[in-house]
Design an enzyme around this catalytic site. Structure first.
Site, PDB file in Angstrom:
ATOM      1  N   GLN A   1      -3.995  -9.561   5.947  1.00 56.62           N
ATOM      2  CA  GLN A   1      -3.767  -8.497   4.970  1.00 56.62           C
ATOM      3  C   GLN A   1      -5.044  -7.855   4.463  1.00 56.62           C
ATOM      4  OE1 GLN A   1      -4.274  -8.475   1.422  1.00 56.62           O
ATOM      5  NE2 GLN A   1      -2.668  -7.166   0.587  1.00 56.62           N
ATOM      6  N   GLU A   2      -6.046  -8.656   4.087  1.00 55.72           N
ATOM      7  CA  GLU A   2      -7.262  -8.071   3.523  1.00 55.72           C
ATOM      8  C   GLU A   2      -8.010  -7.232   4.549  1.00 55.72           C
ATOM      9  OE1 GLU A   2     -10.952  -9.217   0.681  1.00 55.72           O
ATOM     10  OE2 GLU A   2     -10.499 -10.697   2.221  1.00 55.72           O
ATOM     11  N   GLU A   3      -8.172  -7.762   5.751  1.00 63.62           N
ATOM     12  CA  GLU A   3      -8.914  -7.019   6.775  1.00 63.62           C
ATOM     13  C   GLU A   3      -8.225  -5.699   7.115  1.00 63.62           C
ATOM     14  OE1 GLU A   3     -10.085 -11.337   7.324  1.00 63.62           O
ATOM     15  OE2 GLU A   3      -8.220 -10.264   6.985  1.00 63.62           O
TER      16      GLU A   3
ATOM     17  N   GLU B   1       0.806  -1.226   0.000  1.00 60.40           N
ATOM     18  CA  GLU B   1       0.000   0.000   0.000  1.00 60.40           C
ATOM     19  C   GLU B   1       0.837   1.273   0.000  1.00 60.40           C
ATOM     20  OE1 GLU B   1       0.160  -1.286   4.405  1.00 60.40           O
ATOM     21  OE2 GLU B   1       0.049  -2.244   2.446  1.00 60.40           O
TER      22      GLU B   1
ATOM     23  N   ASP C   1      -5.134  -7.287  -3.229  1.00 58.94           N
ATOM     24  CA  ASP C   1      -5.796  -7.622  -1.969  1.00 58.94           C
ATOM     25  C   ASP C   1      -5.825  -9.134  -1.873  1.00 58.94           C
ATOM     26  OD1 ASP C   1      -7.627  -8.206   0.060  1.00 58.94           O
ATOM     27  OD2 ASP C   1      -9.365  -7.539  -1.101  1.00 58.94           O
TER      28      ASP C   1
ATOM     29  N   CYS D   1      -0.543 -17.176   1.352  1.00 59.57           N
ATOM     30  CA  CYS D   1       0.361 -17.835   2.298  1.00 59.57           C
ATOM     31  C   CYS D   1      -0.140 -17.560   3.720  1.00 59.57           C
ATOM     32  CB  CYS D   1       1.789 -17.352   2.087  1.00 59.57           C
ATOM     33  SG  CYS D   1       2.383 -17.636   0.387  1.00 59.57           S
ATOM     34  N   GLY D   2       0.637 -17.823   4.714  1.00 59.84           N
ATOM     35  CA  GLY D   2       0.183 -17.570   6.075  1.00 59.84           C
ATOM     36  C   GLY D   2      -0.978 -18.462   6.440  1.00 59.84           C
TER      37      GLY D   2
ATOM     38  N   TRP E   1       0.809 -13.857  -1.484  1.00 57.15           N
ATOM     39  CA  TRP E   1      -0.629 -14.107  -1.693  1.00 57.15           C
ATOM     40  C   TRP E   1      -0.971 -15.549  -1.334  1.00 57.15           C
ATOM     41  CZ3 TRP E   1      -2.566 -16.636  -6.533  1.00 57.15           C
ATOM     42  CH2 TRP E   1      -3.960 -16.671  -6.591  1.00 57.15           C
TER      43      TRP E   1
END
Length: 568
Positions: free
Chosen positions: A361-363, A334, A344, A476-477, A474
């Site tokens: 990440q998205e939240e 960002e 995203d 992952c996690g 993207w």
């Protein structure tokens, strides 16, 4: 199947599986000390640890960014599939944002609005009065009107108002997160009692601000909706006060069961430290948007894109070669990715757990750019061949940390320029990766092809002005994706789409170095998407034959393409 230009036999796979899962050449009968498996493993490891000379690296400035001038598009237009909720003629002629007139609609193609004359509720009766249906907006207006007239309102006042027009949820909803939040915030920072009446007044402006029905962005239909930032703030104020009808249940029989939740009930209840930081971000946004001096005046476009089967890439015959890559373990999508198409790491239910306890990440992206939350109102769950692109959202806050360490770090002043549609020059693409319950489940070509198609859907260019891509780990996690595999998939999708990548590894220096070296090798050797796809077929076969030990993808690529090279 045509013969490949790299080995794909059982001896090759057996060689790959030696040495704790690291890829090695097939063993010779009498290996010399120099060519023994251990020696080869040390040599290839040393080569991958070496870095690409600075002269061979891509820098951020080499990538294509959104146009820096304001001349990006022609006049604002609308069509059957591109809805605009402001008056286009007034905007093009005078630059003013005025709500577009339109008839109220109450059907399956639009958002059913709380202020619609077709929205009814059953008002509980008293001791001598039977329950009777009433227009729901009348009850909402009475309750929020009383709240708006207060100079200061408590969280308990908010709860009391909301439950008056949601009586059937009396024993199900809790507002303890909001109540506790207001109580623990230091007095010097506690502007919330004065904010709640302003938010109620904003919510009540819905019939004035949104006069045309908001279309649903439905599955399988490429379409867009453009709203003003003020319209979005009004819709989100209604979401905060839980006014949207038919949106309080996610059961399989519910009308909107294929849509994410939008009313803020989950965020306002079940206290946690995460909810505290989320409420800081959300209420700061409303603080900005309820002040005449600070509220933002611009447009935001939400576009659902679909790739037809006939437009998908035949990965086994794609002749495109790797495009530009900037990779760094420092910086963020960002910030350093400003001006690029920012990925995203989405849930198929857009926004994921932003209104619950999720904080990945998205939240975090949705909390920093709260206008993104409104997409949950009208965006049906994404299919495998779909993505959502948002152009013009504003960043209102800064943050630090991730998950349990996440903290709201204060206001953010967005200084981006606007295009000719009055949209901030920020573009975000939501693409959802597969959530693998077990890490090993991703090592098959059905899953690889699905992720390639999803990434390509998000990366595919629609016009020449579209920028290159800012992305990272993207899927992952929490989704258990293999970072090397996901990076390689995104390289291939970007190559097929003709776009460069800025890849941020989020302080993972090993991934940064391995990806940079691997990409350099692919470019030097002129490797096509087709050849890399065939390599992934062999890699998946090696993983499945490994008996549970992990095969390192970057080493696999290295030994498959250039096992005899001593250095790049």
């Amino acid at each position: 199947m045509a013969r490949r230009d790299h080995h794909n036999d059982s001896s090759q796979i057996r060689g790959v599986l030696q040495g704790e899962g690291r890829p090695l050449p097939s063993p010779s009968p009498s290996p010399s000390p120099r060519s023994s498996p251990a020696a080869v493993r040390r040599r290839t490891g040393e080569e991958l640890r070496g870095d690409v000379p600075p002269s061979g690296r891509t820098v951020l400035a080499d990538l294509k960014h959104l146009p820096r001038s304001e001349e990006r598009r022609d006049r604002l237009t609308f069509s059957k599939t591109a809805a605009v909720l402001v008056n286009v003629d007034v905007f093009n002629r005078e630059g003013r944002l005025v709500a577009q007139q339109g008839a109220d609609m109450w059907n399956s193609s639009v958002v059913k609005m709380p202020c619609s004359p077709s929205s009814f509720m059953v008002k509980p009766g008293g001791a001598f009065k039977a329950a009777a249906p009433v227009r729901r907006w009348e009850v909402i207006s009475k309750q929020l009107g009383a709240l708006a007239r207060k100079t200061a309102a408590s969280a308990e006042d908010v709860e009391g108002a909301v439950m008056k027009y949601n009586p059937s949820y009396k024993d199900q909803w809790s507002f303890d997160a909001l109540c506790r939040f207001v109580k623990i915030v230091p007095e010097t920072e506690n502007y919330f009692p004065k904010l709640f009446p302003k938010m109620a007044a904003l919510a009540l402006r819905l019939p004035d601000y949104v006069k045309k029905s908001v279309p649903l962005l439905r599955r399988g239909e490429a379409a867009s909706v453009t709203l003003s930032q003020v319209q979005i703030s009004c819709l989100l104020a209604n979401a905060f006060f839980c006014t949207f009808p038919h949106r309080n249940t996610t059961s399989s029989t519910a009308e909107y069961h294929h849509y994410p939740s939008i009313n803020f009930t989950r965020l306002l209840g079940q206290w946690s430290e995460r909810k505290k930081e989320k409420l800081r971000a959300v209420l700061h946004y409303f603080h900005v948007m309820t002040e005449e001096k600070t509220k933002s005046e611009g447009l935001v476009t939400f576009e659902r894109r679909c790739v037809r089967d006939s437009d998908l890439v035949n990965w086994g015959s794609c002749k495109e070669k790797m495009n530009k890559l900037y990779v760094s373990s420092h910086g963020t999508i960002e910030t350093e990715g400003t001006g690029l198409l920012q990925v995203d790491f989405a849930s198929s239910w857009i926004g994921g757990g932003v209104l619950g306890s999720g904080l990945v990440q998205e939240e975090i992206l949705f909390l920093m750019n709260p206008e993104l939350i409104v997409s949950r109102l009208f965006t049906e769950k994404l299919a495998d061949n779909e993505c959502l692109i948002v152009t013009g959202s504003q960043q209102f806050s800064s943050y630090s940390g991730f998950g349990d360490s996440f903290e709201w770090a204060g206001p953010h002043e967005d200084v981006l320029r606007r295009d000719t549609w009055a949209r901030l020059q920020r573009q975000i693409v939501a693409i959802d990766a597969v959530h693998f319950k077990q890490r090993r489940d991703q090592y098959n070509m059905i899953s690889v092809r699905r992720e390639l198609n999803k990434a390509f859907c998000g990366f595919k260019r629609r016009d020449h002005d579209e920028p290159d891509i800012a992305t990272g780990k993207w899927g992952c996690g929490a989704f258990n994706g293999d970072p090397q595999l996901k990076a390689t998939i995104q390289l291939m999708a970007a190559a097929a789409a003709g776009r460069g990548l800025a890849f941020f590894t989020f302080r993972d220096e090993e991934l940064e170095l391995g990806l940079r070296r691997t990409h350099h090798l692919l470019v030097e050797e002129g490797v096509t998407v087709e050849k890399l796809f065939r390599l992934l077929e062999d890699f998946c076969a090696a993983q499945q034959a490994s008996g549970g030990s992990h095969v390192d993808l970057f080493h696999f690529i290295w030994t498959s393409i250039g096992p005899s090279r001593s250095q790049l």
